[in-house]
Enzyme design. Structure first.
Site, PDB file in Angstrom:
ATOM      1  CE1 TYR A   1      -6.706  -2.415  -5.493  1.00  0.00           C
ATOM      2  CE2 TYR A   1      -4.451  -2.580  -6.324  1.00  0.00           C
ATOM      3  CZ  TYR A   1      -5.814  -2.539  -6.549  1.00  0.00           C
ATOM      4  OH  TYR A   1      -6.295  -2.639  -7.827  1.00  0.00           O
TER       5      TYR A   1
ATOM      6  CD  GLU B   1      -9.256  -4.205  -7.432  1.00  0.00           C
ATOM      7  OE1 GLU B   1      -8.742  -3.160  -7.845  1.00  0.00           O
ATOM      8  OE2 GLU B   1     -10.487  -4.360  -7.321  1.00  0.00           O
TER       9      GLU B   1
END
Ligand code: GDP
Ligand code: MN
Length: 381
Positions: A101, A189
């Site tokens: 992530y 993101e």
């Protein structure tokens, strides 16, 4: 403005962040062709601006064009958390060894950028942060200095990303940060950023939010906007340089200054009516602007009366009145216009309006009276 995954990936590709090769499709036939062009196994992904598409059945692996056609048939038109799928993105399937992530945002409280990295990507990062907070690494970045090489390496090290490919991960982090800065993003993101079986680092998903205040620096972003189904009236107004937002009522509102327009909407509600829109013509509005504003409202069948509320400062009320006169000559207006002018050249403005031979223009002294009149007329319309 939030971008679709495929739009974000197109920006990543432009800036050298590795992404799988892919194509957009709006029909199952297009999906079949896309799969043929890509070759081999492909992933069919719903393009909606909401996370958790995988769990909702919006991401499916296809072994070839026929299966891609079948998956696209299932996914197109699907409802994912209130978003209808109009577009699917097909891309070369990846062999995933690890899912990371990564995100970059602005931390306003410390006036710095914030990097968040975790080796436990692919899932909901909030859940990871709740269960295993130590697995989520955060680091502030001085926006003047940017993300340095050693900081990128430290992020990789602290987040315990794969050692053997640490250099590639750090390079990907720096490229993503560069994208975040150079594209004026509020958010970049990537969940997951993957390590493939071949030791490559690839962005498998993208969530990019562009700062719309910086659009003037990126004329090419217009293309992104056109992919969204924009309200046709809002689009028309934007093309005329007007700030317009569609609302539910029947009284069309035109005012100068966001504060005045909002107050006008409130007063209309106070006297029992409802505004059909917010329309701010801004400071220094001249005749053209008023004509443009009225023209936009003529395209809205829900409008039954119009209330023009102008407080003249830089804006001159006589020019506003002139605009109303010109609009009456050039446009076929279906509704009465209640006008309240105050401030710079209000007297001259009212004089001009009095010269108009039409029942359709009603000059009124105060804001409250104007609202009452407009609401009354809307009720009759
Ligand atoms: P999201 O659920 O909306 O966040 O969509 P993502 O693009 O992040 O995909 C969700 C998950 O689907 C990923 O974390 C992967 O596990 C899986 N996935 C997506 N693309 C591929 C692929 O090409 N190959 C494999 N094996 N899995 C994939
Ligand atoms: Mn994801």
């Amino acid at each position: 403005m939030d971008l679709f995954e495929y739009q974000g990936k197109s920006l990543f590709a432009r800036l050298g962040v590795p992404v799988p090769e892919g194509r957009v499709a709006r029909t199952p036939e297009e999906a079949r062709t896309a799969a043929e062009e890509i070759g081999g196994k492909v992933v069919v992904k719903a393009q909606v601006q909401v996370g958790g598409r995988g769990k909702a059945g919006g991401i499916k692996l296809a072994d070839g064009p026929d299966q891609a056609f079948a998956h696209a048939t299932d996914i197109l038109g699907m409802d994912i958390k209130g978003h209808t799928v109009d577009i699917v993105w097909l891309e070369q399937a990846s062999n995933i060894a690890a899912e990371y992530y990564v995100s970059f945002t602005l931390d306003r409280s410390v006036k710095k950028h914030l990097a968040i990295v975790s080796a436990q990507g692919g899932m909901d990062i909030e859940a990871v942060a709740a269960d295993t907070p130590e697995a989520v690494v955060k680091m502030h970045i001085d926006p003047v200095v940017g993300l340095t090489n050693w900081q990128a390496s430290e992020l990789v090290y602290r987040a315990k990303l794969d050692r053997a490919t640490a250099r590639k991960s750090a390079a990907a982090l720096r490229k993503l940060y560069e994208a975040f800065v150079s594209l004026d993003c509020d958010l970049v993101e990537v969940n997951p950023l993957i390590l493939t079986d071949d030791g490559e680092i690839v962005a498998l998903d993208s969530k990019v939010t562009l700062d719309s205040n910086a659009f003037f620096r990126h004329p090419d972003f217009e293309d992104f906007r056109s992919a969204f189904t924009e309200d046709p009236m809002e689009k028309m107004a934007r093309q005329r340089g007007l700030n317009f937002i569609k609302l539910d009522g029947s009284v069309g509102i035109i005012g100068n200054g966001a504060g005045l327009v909002m107050s006008t909407i409130d007063v209309v509600a106070l006297v029992g009516g409802a505004a059909s829109n917010f329309l701010d013509v801004g400071g220094g509005a001249g005749a053209d602007t008023i004509t443009n504003a009225l023209e936009v409202l003529t395209n809205d069948p829900t409008v039954k009366s119009v209330l023009i509320n102008i407080f003249g400062g830089i804006t001159r009320c006589d020019l506003v009145a002139q605009g109303i006169v010109e609009a009456l000559e050039g446009l076929e207006l279906q509704w009465p216009i209640v006008v309240r002018l105050d401030g710079t050249n209000a007297v001259e403005g009212r004089e001009i309006l009095r010269g108009v031979v039409s029942d359709a223009v009603i000059p009124v002294e105060t804001m409250r009276e104007a609202a009452e009149k407009a609401v009354e007329l809307a009720g009759k319309g």
